[in-house]
Design an enzyme around this catalytic site. Sequence first.
Site, PDB file in Angstrom:
ATOM      1  N   SER A 164       1.392  -6.931  -4.295  1.00 12.16           N
ATOM      2  CA  SER A 164       1.994  -6.949  -5.633  1.00 12.16           C
ATOM      3  C   SER A 164       3.399  -6.350  -5.704  1.00 12.16           C
ATOM      4  O   SER A 164       4.075  -6.512  -6.726  1.00 12.16           O
ATOM      5  CB  SER A 164       1.084  -6.218  -6.626  1.00 12.16           C
ATOM      6  OG  SER A 164      -0.057  -6.987  -6.918  1.00 12.16           O
ATOM      7  N   LYS A 185       6.076  -8.731  -6.629  1.00 10.05           N
ATOM      8  CA  LYS A 185       6.282  -9.136  -8.025  1.00 10.05           C
ATOM      9  C   LYS A 185       7.596  -8.600  -8.581  1.00 10.05           C
ATOM     10  O   LYS A 185       8.130  -9.157  -9.551  1.00 10.05           O
ATOM     11  CB  LYS A 185       5.095  -8.683  -8.872  1.00 10.05           C
ATOM     12  CG  LYS A 185       3.792  -9.365  -8.464  1.00 10.05           C
ATOM     13  CD  LYS A 185       2.570  -8.758  -9.145  1.00 10.05           C
ATOM     14  CE  LYS A 185       1.287  -9.402  -8.619  1.00 10.05           C
ATOM     15  NZ  LYS A 185       0.072  -8.785  -9.202  1.00 10.05           N
ATOM     16  N   TYR A 241       1.836 -18.213  -5.599  1.00 11.19           N
ATOM     17  CA  TYR A 241       1.502 -16.813  -5.879  1.00 11.19           C
ATOM     18  C   TYR A 241       0.893 -16.130  -4.658  1.00 11.19           C
ATOM     19  O   TYR A 241       1.272 -15.011  -4.295  1.00 11.19           O
ATOM     20  CB  TYR A 241       0.537 -16.752  -7.068  1.00 11.19           C
ATOM     21  CG  TYR A 241      -0.006 -15.374  -7.368  1.00 11.19           C
ATOM     22  CD1 TYR A 241       0.814 -14.390  -7.911  1.00 11.19           C
ATOM     23  CD2 TYR A 241      -1.340 -15.058  -7.111  1.00 11.19           C
ATOM     24  CE1 TYR A 241       0.316 -13.131  -8.198  1.00 11.19           C
ATOM     25  CE2 TYR A 241      -1.838 -13.804  -7.390  1.00 11.19           C
ATOM     26  CZ  TYR A 241      -1.011 -12.842  -7.929  1.00 11.19           C
ATOM     27  OH  TYR A 241      -1.501 -11.595  -8.193  1.00 11.19           O
ATOM     28  N   TYR A 271      -0.538  -0.583 -12.127  1.00 11.84           N
ATOM     29  CA  TYR A 271      -1.764  -1.029 -12.770  1.00 11.84           C
ATOM     30  C   TYR A 271      -2.077  -0.097 -13.944  1.00 11.84           C
ATOM     31  O   TYR A 271      -1.189   0.208 -14.744  1.00 11.84           O
ATOM     32  CB  TYR A 271      -2.907  -1.109 -11.750  1.00 11.84           C
ATOM     33  CG  TYR A 271      -2.514  -1.837 -10.483  1.00 11.84           C
ATOM     34  CD1 TYR A 271      -2.044  -3.147 -10.527  1.00 11.84           C
ATOM     35  CD2 TYR A 271      -2.594  -1.225  -9.238  1.00 11.84           C
ATOM     36  CE1 TYR A 271      -1.665  -3.822  -9.370  1.00 11.84           C
ATOM     37  CE2 TYR A 271      -2.231  -1.895  -8.073  1.00 11.84           C
ATOM     38  CZ  TYR A 271      -1.766  -3.189  -8.153  1.00 11.84           C
ATOM     39  OH  TYR A 271      -1.395  -3.841  -7.012  1.00 11.84           O
ATOM     40  N   VAL A 299      -1.873  -3.698  -3.191  1.00 15.11           N
ATOM     41  CA  VAL A 299      -3.181  -3.382  -2.627  1.00 15.11           C
ATOM     42  C   VAL A 299      -3.196  -3.452  -1.098  1.00 15.11           C
ATOM     43  O   VAL A 299      -4.209  -3.160  -0.476  1.00 15.11           O
ATOM     44  CB  VAL A 299      -4.294  -4.275  -3.215  1.00 15.11           C
ATOM     45  CG1 VAL A 299      -4.441  -4.030  -4.711  1.00 15.11           C
ATOM     46  CG2 VAL A 299      -4.043  -5.742  -2.921  1.00 15.11           C
TER      47      VAL A 299
END
Length: 305
Positions: A64, A67, A189, A241, A259
């Site tokens: 992530s 992103k 993705y 998160y 992660v």
Amino acid sequence: MIDFQQEIERIEREVQGLKDLGKQADYIPVLAHVNPEKFGFCLHSVDGKVYQTGDSRERFSIQSISKVFSLAYAMSVEGENLWKRVGREPSGTAFNSLVQLETERGIPRNPFINAGAIVICDILLERVPDVESRILDFVRCLSGNPEVCFNEEVASSEKEHAYMNAAIANLLKHHGNVKNHIADVLNFYFRLCSIELTCEELSMAFLPFANHRRPFEYGDVSLTLSQVRRINAVMQTCGFYDEAGDFSYFVGLPGKSGVGGGIAAVCPRYYSVAVWSPRLNEKGNSVRGLKALELLTTLTEQSIF
């Protein structure tokens, strides 16, 4: 004058006692087999110095953290219109929550939870020809390594266990917030999340988000100083998160976790930093990585606060 090399070596010793806490992200089978003992740490200062220790030159899947790069690219092509399709607020719930997405009628809370990142991928597929190659070139330019690649094994592993992300994408499509074919968006993705970098490369890639004295122009991507600051703001409030509040409280830096066990962060006008340790806490953030960055800002007395 802060001796960063001395401090990060001290930090590496201090977090050693936490090495058995947490576990790898086993819902992505490939990540479950990564050596959990690994620990890497690298810091780039805006004046060109590099400090590193541990496994800082070993590649890992940034997941992530990627992103941030997709958001930067999307902001460069879409500008403020991007925020019509995704919000800027902390989620306060799990990064793959369907309940929140349904309640808010298909507008993801922010671009760093899975739903938001999927929308960003959809925007990039709409606006950028040959988008996979273009975003890979962008990350290569940021990191200074032209050999950075997707990890096809990781991407395939995520695709084979994509039930929740497929549900998210279908719900977004139901609400009209995915325009392209779902399979194409998800494939992009998964490949985005599979990008592999070392701590050294990741820290280098985040340096432009810290160095506000230099124009942000890398490959196809050009951002204003205002846009860079706003990306930092979203990292500060949404980058961890539903643990973003604790990260602000204990560390006090804009950043993003993944992660795969990586964390990248910036101290604007001073440095960028990347740390990697695969064992995660229950919120999906690296146990030793979080503590290492808490110790960094405590020992150096440098944070945004």
